[in-house]
Design a protein around this motif. Structure first.
Motif, PDB file in Angstrom:
ATOM      1  N   PRO A   3       0.912  -1.114   0.064  1.00 42.15           N
ATOM      2  CA  PRO A   3       0.004   0.052   0.107  1.00 42.15           C
ATOM      3  C   PRO A   3       0.790   1.247  -0.079  1.00 42.15           C
ATOM      4  N   GLU A   4       1.808   1.341   0.855  1.00 38.78           N
ATOM      5  CA  GLU A   4       2.736   2.538   0.724  1.00 38.78           C
ATOM      6  C   GLU A   4       3.467   3.108  -0.518  1.00 38.78           C
ATOM      7  N   GLN A   5       3.783   1.708  -1.007  1.00 46.19           N
ATOM      8  CA  GLN A   5       4.404   2.066  -2.649  1.00 46.19           C
ATOM      9  C   GLN A   5       3.076   2.514  -3.562  1.00 46.19           C
ATOM     10  N   PHE A   6       2.174   1.903  -3.455  1.00 46.52           N
ATOM     11  CA  PHE A   6       1.128   2.291  -4.500  1.00 46.52           C
ATOM     12  C   PHE A   6       0.773   3.700  -4.075  1.00 46.52           C
ATOM     13  N   ASP A   7       0.829   4.283  -2.679  1.00 52.73           N
ATOM     14  CA  ASP A   7       0.484   5.858  -2.219  1.00 52.73           C
ATOM     15  C   ASP A   7       1.370   6.492  -2.935  1.00 52.73           C
ATOM     16  N   ARG A   8       2.550   5.999  -2.973  1.00 56.88           N
ATOM     17  CA  ARG A   8       3.924   7.239  -3.582  1.00 56.88           C
ATOM     18  C   ARG A   8       3.763   7.059  -5.049  1.00 56.88           C
ATOM     19  N   LEU A   9       3.326   6.141  -5.565  1.00 58.12           N
ATOM     20  CA  LEU A   9       3.198   6.228  -7.071  1.00 58.12           C
ATOM     21  C   LEU A   9       1.937   7.293  -7.451  1.00 58.12           C
ATOM     22  N   PHE A  10       0.909   7.156  -6.634  1.00 58.36           N
ATOM     23  CA  PHE A  10      -0.211   7.800  -6.869  1.00 58.36           C
ATOM     24  C   PHE A  10       0.321   9.494  -6.576  1.00 58.36           C
ATOM     25  N   HIS A  11       1.045   9.551  -5.725  1.00 57.72           N
ATOM     26  CA  HIS A  11       1.562  11.104  -4.944  1.00 57.72           C
ATOM     27  C   HIS A  11       2.289  11.521  -6.271  1.00 57.72           C
ATOM     28  N   ASP A  15       1.037  15.675  -9.330  1.00 55.63           N
ATOM     29  CA  ASP A  15       1.302  16.892  -9.739  1.00 55.63           C
ATOM     30  C   ASP A  15       1.728  17.023 -11.006  1.00 55.63           C
ATOM     31  N   PRO A  16       1.124  18.355 -11.687  1.00 55.11           N
ATOM     32  CA  PRO A  16       1.016  18.534 -13.003  1.00 55.11           C
ATOM     33  C   PRO A  16       2.440  18.802 -13.748  1.00 55.11           C
ATOM     34  N   TYR A  17       3.741  18.956 -13.080  1.00 55.83           N
ATOM     35  CA  TYR A  17       4.862  19.203 -13.400  1.00 55.83           C
ATOM     36  C   TYR A  17       5.292  17.795 -13.674  1.00 55.83           C
ATOM     37  N   ARG A  18       5.160  16.888 -12.562  1.00 56.24           N
ATOM     38  CA  ARG A  18       5.623  15.553 -12.696  1.00 56.24           C
ATOM     39  C   ARG A  18       4.917  14.723 -13.963  1.00 56.24           C
ATOM     40  N   ARG A  19       3.750  15.223 -14.086  1.00 56.70           N
ATOM     41  CA  ARG A  19       2.801  14.501 -15.099  1.00 56.70           C
ATOM     42  C   ARG A  19       3.486  14.821 -16.519  1.00 56.70           C
ATOM     43  N   SER A  20       3.810  16.239 -16.710  1.00 51.83           N
ATOM     44  CA  SER A  20       4.349  16.727 -17.762  1.00 51.83           C
ATOM     45  C   SER A  20       5.943  16.056 -17.967  1.00 51.83           C
ATOM     46  N   MET A  21       6.586  15.482 -16.855  1.00 49.27           N
ATOM     47  CA  MET A  21       7.619  15.074 -16.991  1.00 49.27           C
ATOM     48  C   MET A  21       7.701  13.673 -17.474  1.00 49.27           C
ATOM     49  N   VAL A  22       6.655  12.755 -16.990  1.00 46.67           N
ATOM     50  CA  VAL A  22       6.125  11.756 -17.437  1.00 46.67           C
ATOM     51  C   VAL A  22       5.660  11.496 -18.906  1.00 46.67           C
ATOM     52  N   ILE A  39       8.807  23.276 -18.747  1.00 45.66           N
ATOM     53  CA  ILE A  39       8.013  23.668 -18.029  1.00 45.66           C
ATOM     54  C   ILE A  39       8.491  24.605 -17.145  1.00 45.66           C
ATOM     55  N   ALA A  40       9.540  25.319 -17.345  1.00 45.48           N
ATOM     56  CA  ALA A  40      10.109  26.533 -17.120  1.00 45.48           C
ATOM     57  C   ALA A  40      10.563  26.485 -15.348  1.00 45.48           C
ATOM     58  N   LEU A  53       9.291  11.129  -8.388  1.00 49.42           N
ATOM     59  CA  LEU A  53       8.925  10.182  -9.542  1.00 49.42           C
ATOM     60  C   LEU A  53       9.839   8.909  -9.383  1.00 49.42           C
ATOM     61  N   GLU A  54      11.062   9.083  -8.920  1.00 47.36           N
ATOM     62  CA  GLU A  54      11.614   7.872  -8.680  1.00 47.36           C
ATOM     63  C   GLU A  54      11.524   7.039  -7.660  1.00 47.36           C
ATOM     64  N   ASP A  55      11.122   7.764  -6.547  1.00 54.52           N
ATOM     65  CA  ASP A  55      10.457   7.173  -5.443  1.00 54.52           C
ATOM     66  C   ASP A  55       9.198   6.164  -5.600  1.00 54.52           C
ATOM     67  N   GLY A  56       8.571   7.063  -6.471  1.00 54.96           N
ATOM     68  CA  GLY A  56       7.222   6.230  -6.967  1.00 54.96           C
ATOM     69  C   GLY A  56       7.304   5.163  -7.638  1.00 54.96           C
TER      70      GLY A  56
END
Length: 110
Positions: A3-11, A15-22, A39-40, A53-56
């Protein structure tokens, strides 16, 4: 997945910046500068987002000299897709039961 890994993934994806990176990394590996520029944001901020993102479990990084390059984990989003698929299946079963209950219940005349 725990569950904690799953939570880190969704966390990490929250974030919109992280989604942009993905989004960018889904097209291939990129350096920190290449991820920060569109993304400036400053490089230290980009690195913080990339650590999340790496922790997730979404990205991997490697360093060659002074350049750190990130890439998507091949199975990164499979867990999310599986979770969504399970929720869809549960909802479909509930709707199927509702349809069956409506079919089995005779209509009342007014």
């Amino acid at each position: 997945m725990r569950p904690e890994q799953f939570d880190r993934l969704f966390h990490a994806l929250a974030d919109p910046y992280r989604r942009s990176m993905v989004e960018r990394l889904s097209r291939g590996p990129a350096t920190v500068s290449e991820l920060a520029e569109p993304i400036a944001i400053a490089l230290p901020s980009a690195l913080k987002h990339l650590r999340v993102l790496e922790d997730g479990g979404i990205v991997l990084s490697e360093k060659a000299g002074r350049v750190r390059t990130y890439r998507m984990r091949p199975d990164a989003l499979r867990t999310v897709a599986r979770w969504i698929s399970q929720r869809e299946a549960a909802m479909n079963k509930a709707f199927d039961r509702l349809v069956q209950a409506m079919t089995d219940t005779p209509e009342e005349d007014e």
